[in-house]
Write a protein that holds these residues in place. Structure first.
Motif, PDB file in Angstrom:
ATOM      1  N   ILE A 258       0.846  -1.204   0.000  1.00 24.13           N
ATOM      2  CA  ILE A 258       0.000   0.000   0.000  1.00 24.13           C
ATOM      3  C   ILE A 258       0.876   1.246   0.000  1.00 24.13           C
ATOM      4  O   ILE A 258       0.642   2.207  -0.738  1.00 24.13           O
ATOM      5  N   GLY A 259       1.925   1.225   0.848  1.00 29.14           N
ATOM      6  CA  GLY A 259       2.826   2.369   0.914  1.00 29.14           C
ATOM      7  C   GLY A 259       3.516   2.629  -0.406  1.00 29.14           C
ATOM      8  O   GLY A 259       3.677   3.780  -0.820  1.00 29.14           O
ATOM      9  N   ALA A 260       3.946   1.561  -1.087  1.00 28.57           N
ATOM     10  CA  ALA A 260       4.611   1.731  -2.378  1.00 28.57           C
ATOM     11  C   ALA A 260       3.685   2.389  -3.392  1.00 28.57           C
ATOM     12  O   ALA A 260       4.113   3.233  -4.193  1.00 28.57           O
ATOM     13  N   ARG A 261       2.423   2.011  -3.376  1.00 30.51           N
ATOM     14  CA  ARG A 261       1.472   2.623  -4.306  1.00 30.51           C
ATOM     15  C   ARG A 261       1.223   4.098  -3.957  1.00 30.51           C
ATOM     16  O   ARG A 261       1.057   4.936  -4.850  1.00 30.51           O
ATOM     17  N   LEU A 262       1.213   4.397  -2.662  1.00 25.48           N
ATOM     18  CA  LEU A 262       0.966   5.779  -2.249  1.00 25.48           C
ATOM     19  C   LEU A 262       2.112   6.699  -2.650  1.00 25.48           C
ATOM     20  O   LEU A 262       1.899   7.898  -2.869  1.00 25.48           O
ATOM     21  N   THR A 263       3.342   6.158  -2.741  1.00 27.31           N
ATOM     22  CA  THR A 263       4.464   7.009  -3.130  1.00 27.31           C
ATOM     23  C   THR A 263       4.335   7.513  -4.554  1.00 27.31           C
ATOM     24  O   THR A 263       5.042   8.453  -4.946  1.00 27.31           O
ATOM     25  N   ARG A 264       3.453   6.909  -5.353  1.00 23.42           N
ATOM     26  CA  ARG A 264       3.222   7.392  -6.708  1.00 23.42           C
ATOM     27  C   ARG A 264       2.388   8.676  -6.717  1.00 23.42           C
ATOM     28  O   ARG A 264       2.236   9.311  -7.763  1.00 23.42           O
ATOM     29  N   ARG A 265       1.848   9.027  -5.546  1.00 21.28           N
ATOM     30  CA  ARG A 265       1.063  10.268  -5.414  1.00 21.28           C
ATOM     31  C   ARG A 265       1.733  11.125  -4.347  1.00 21.28           C
ATOM     32  O   ARG A 265       1.280  11.179  -3.198  1.00 21.28           O
ATOM     33  N   PRO A 266       2.846  11.798  -4.674  1.00 21.49           N
ATOM     34  CA  PRO A 266       3.623  12.522  -3.657  1.00 21.49           C
ATOM     35  C   PRO A 266       2.808  13.527  -2.860  1.00 21.49           C
ATOM     36  O   PRO A 266       3.055  13.712  -1.659  1.00 21.49           O
ATOM     37  N   GLY A 267       1.837  14.148  -3.501  1.00 21.86           N
ATOM     38  CA  GLY A 267       1.052  15.141  -2.783  1.00 21.86           C
ATOM     39  C   GLY A 267       0.191  14.555  -1.685  1.00 21.86           C
ATOM     40  O   GLY A 267      -0.194  15.274  -0.744  1.00 21.86           O
ATOM     41  N   PHE A 268      -0.109  13.273  -1.770  1.00 20.71           N
ATOM     42  CA  PHE A 268      -0.964  12.629  -0.770  1.00 20.71           C
ATOM     43  C   PHE A 268      -0.161  12.019   0.372  1.00 20.71           C
ATOM     44  O   PHE A 268      -0.730  11.681   1.409  1.00 20.71           O
ATOM     45  N   VAL A 269       1.147  11.890   0.208  1.00 23.08           N
ATOM     46  CA  VAL A 269       1.975  11.183   1.198  1.00 23.08           C
ATOM     47  C   VAL A 269       1.887  11.810   2.585  1.00 23.08           C
ATOM     48  O   VAL A 269       1.733  11.084   3.582  1.00 23.08           O
ATOM     49  N   PRO A 270       1.988  13.154   2.759  1.00 23.99           N
ATOM     50  CA  PRO A 270       1.876  13.701   4.114  1.00 23.99           C
ATOM     51  C   PRO A 270       0.560  13.331   4.795  1.00 23.99           C
ATOM     52  O   PRO A 270       0.542  12.973   5.981  1.00 23.99           O
ATOM     53  N   ARG A 271      -0.532  13.386   4.048  1.00 21.59           N
ATOM     54  CA  ARG A 271      -1.822  13.009   4.646  1.00 21.59           C
ATOM     55  C   ARG A 271      -1.878  11.517   4.936  1.00 21.59           C
ATOM     56  O   ARG A 271      -2.469  11.089   5.929  1.00 21.59           O
ATOM     57  N   ALA A 272      -1.239  10.708   4.066  1.00 14.91           N
ATOM     58  CA  ALA A 272      -1.226   9.260   4.299  1.00 14.91           C
ATOM     59  C   ALA A 272      -0.451   8.916   5.565  1.00 14.91           C
ATOM     60  O   ALA A 272      -0.830   8.009   6.310  1.00 14.91           O
ATOM     61  N   LEU A 273       0.652   9.622   5.816  1.00 11.09           N
ATOM     62  CA  LEU A 273       1.411   9.407   7.050  1.00 11.09           C
ATOM     63  C   LEU A 273       0.527   9.605   8.271  1.00 11.09           C
ATOM     64  O   LEU A 273       0.484   8.774   9.185  1.00 11.09           O
ATOM     65  N   VAL A 274      -0.161  10.724   8.286  1.00  6.68           N
ATOM     66  CA  VAL A 274      -0.994  11.068   9.438  1.00  6.68           C
ATOM     67  C   VAL A 274      -2.198  10.139   9.529  1.00  6.68           C
ATOM     68  O   VAL A 274      -2.545   9.651  10.620  1.00  6.68           O
ATOM     69  N   LEU A 275      -2.842   9.877   8.416  1.00  7.86           N
ATOM     70  CA  LEU A 275      -4.025   9.025   8.421  1.00  7.86           C
ATOM     71  C   LEU A 275      -3.692   7.621   8.905  1.00  7.86           C
ATOM     72  O   LEU A 275      -4.456   7.017   9.670  1.00  7.86           O
ATOM     73  N   SER A 276      -2.559   7.101   8.470  1.00  5.78           N
ATOM     74  CA  SER A 276      -2.144   5.768   8.906  1.00  5.78           C
ATOM     75  C   SER A 276      -2.028   5.698  10.418  1.00  5.78           C
ATOM     76  O   SER A 276      -2.507   4.752  11.067  1.00  5.78           O
ATOM     77  N   LEU A 277      -1.400   6.714  11.019  1.00  4.62           N
ATOM     78  CA  LEU A 277      -1.213   6.717  12.467  1.00  4.62           C
ATOM     79  C   LEU A 277      -2.515   6.953  13.213  1.00  4.62           C
ATOM     80  O   LEU A 277      -2.752   6.366  14.273  1.00  4.62           O
ATOM     81  N   LEU A 278      -3.383   7.786  12.671  1.00  6.32           N
ATOM     82  CA  LEU A 278      -4.654   8.052  13.351  1.00  6.32           C
ATOM     83  C   LEU A 278      -5.577   6.833  13.301  1.00  6.32           C
ATOM     84  O   LEU A 278      -6.260   6.521  14.283  1.00  6.32           O
ATOM     85  N   VAL A 279      -5.593   6.148  12.162  1.00  5.69           N
ATOM     86  CA  VAL A 279      -6.420   4.938  12.063  1.00  5.69           C
ATOM     87  C   VAL A 279      -5.905   3.863  13.013  1.00  5.69           C
ATOM     88  O   VAL A 279      -6.669   3.235  13.755  1.00  5.69           O
ATOM     89  N   SER A 280      -4.595   3.638  13.004  1.00  5.44           N
ATOM     90  CA  SER A 280      -4.044   2.636  13.915  1.00  5.44           C
ATOM     91  C   SER A 280      -4.243   3.047  15.370  1.00  5.44           C
ATOM     92  O   SER A 280      -4.519   2.204  16.236  1.00  5.44           O
ATOM     93  N   GLY A 281      -4.126   4.347  15.638  1.00  5.79           N
ATOM     94  CA  GLY A 281      -4.371   4.820  16.999  1.00  5.79           C
ATOM     95  C   GLY A 281      -5.784   4.536  17.461  1.00  5.79           C
ATOM     96  O   GLY A 281      -6.010   4.119  18.606  1.00  5.79           O
TER      97      GLY A 281
END
Length: 397
Positions: A258-281
């Protein structure tokens, strides 16, 4: 040798190093019985693998380039083989401890040098994908180690099982040294100028990112360490609890895809970082909800690690960018190792003490809070411009 075979060899080195975590988990009952060690002593021996990283990660990242990263990785494989050989001959705690510390040094050099070598070898357009592959080395290595060493011990005993580490370590070291010799023959002249390692600097984006990773490791490793105890107390047999724990650890593998696919959308990566941690939290309280059906707890733990694993894979993918320049990548890898190892060391005792004092629900709330802190640090890291290696305004660290 082309890029991807080299990357595969470096990745195998990481898997082999991480297998030394699974090795001791698999062999612990046999070692403790043979050497008359208690549960606490075995837990301490297991955690020793992270000690060098927690204490020396930054220093290793700064000075390893002077020695040579690939040469250093070869010596790391030799250190892992030597440590395993020493443990096989041990008749008491002192030699086992020294052997584990030798393995700890090998593990440290591996996790600092290998990702830098992977990032350097990968084609620029595939660098992020190669780094997300690297992010899976711990769960894959732990799973391999737990299985392979248990099988080897079943065929002989725990001492002969250590021979698996000796054989693999020597083979990988020989392969790396052969690759090094081929590289030196192809390009015998070293690059001109002094090695920049001693003058490297780190900026705020890197510090924030590695701090975020360290806080993430506190919660994630704390959950994995306590998961067998939680599930057995909830009513699952030990074998089933162990299988669920392995599944939770391996959830980082699809997360890396999933992370590898997200790196193809650089503009979404900062939000993906935060979203990943908030969902797991948000999932941590469900994973620690003692009193719920045990399978529900297990599934929540697997989903927690799946969500947080996306964050981990993105951190490794972003490491070359936040480093600022190739010359600073080794230092960045060392900082990440130091914070991650510190979190892995502190997480189990921290979360365990909270469980003892305030209960499982309090542990879930603590992990939720830690995830929120990690999310904030990750967000600020992605919002700040990367430092440049020649920024004279910043102080060396």
């Amino acid at each position: 040798m082309t890029a991807w075979p080299r990357i595969f060899v470096y990745y195998l080195c990481g898997v082999f190093a991480a297998a030394q975590l699974g090795k001791l988990a698999a062999l612990a009952p046999l070692i403790s019985r043979d050497l008359h060690l208690g549960l606490a002593a075995m837990a301490a021996l297991t955690s020793l693998l992270e000690v060098s990283g927690a204490l020396l990660g930054g220093a290793a990242g700064r000075h390893l380039p002077r020695f040579g990263l690939q040469r250093g990785l070869a010596f790391a494989m030799l250190a892992l083989a030597l440590g395993a050989g020493g443990a096989a001959l041990a008749q008491g705690v002192p030699l086992v401890t020294v052997a584990r510390l030798c393995e700890s040094l090998g593990y440290l050099v591996t996790v600092v040098a290998a990702p830098v070598l992977i990032a350097t070898a990968a084609p620029p357009q595939r660098q992020a994908a190669a780094m997300t592959l690297w992010s899976t080395f711990v769960p894959v290595g732990m799973a391999f180690g737990a299985f392979a060493y248990a099988q080897a011990a079943g065929l002989s005993n725990w001492r002969w099982a250590q021979g698996l580490s000796v054989a693999v370590g020597l083979a990988l070291a020989a392969g790396l040294l052969a690759m090094q010799a081929h590289t030196e023959r192809a390009a015998p002249q070293p690059p001109a100028g002094p090695t920049p390692a001693l003058r490297q600097r780190t900026g705020a984006p890197l510090w924030l990112l590695v701090a975020s990773f360290g806080v993430y490791a506190l919660a994630e490793v704390g959950l994995l360490a306590l998961m067998p105890s939680l599930l057995t107390r909830a009513g699952l047999p030990l074998a089933e609890a162990g299988a669920w724990t392995a599944a939770a650890a391996l959830a980082n593998v699809p997360a890396s895809v999933i992370g590898a696919r997200l790196t193809r959308r650089p503009g979404f990566v900062p939000r993906a970082l935060v979203l990943s941690l908030l969902v797991s939290g948000a999932l941590y309280p469900l994973a620690f909800a003692f009193g719920a059906p045990p399978v529900q707890l297990a599934v929540a733990a697997v989903l927690t690690n799946l969500a947080s694993g996306v964050f981990a894979s993105l951190v490794f993918a972003l490491l070359p960018r936040v480093a600022g320049s190739p010359d600073r990548l080794s230092l960045a890898s060392g900082r990440l190792t130091q914070f991650g190892a510190s979190g892995a060391l502190l997480g189990p005792p921290l979360i365990g003490s909270i469980v003892e004092r305030a209960g499982w629900q309090a542990a879930g709330a603590t992990c939720l809070a830690l995830s929120a802190v990690a999310a904030g640090l990750a967000w600020f890291s992605s919002r700040r411009p990367s430092a440049t290696a020649d920024s004279s305004a910043r102080q060396p660290c």
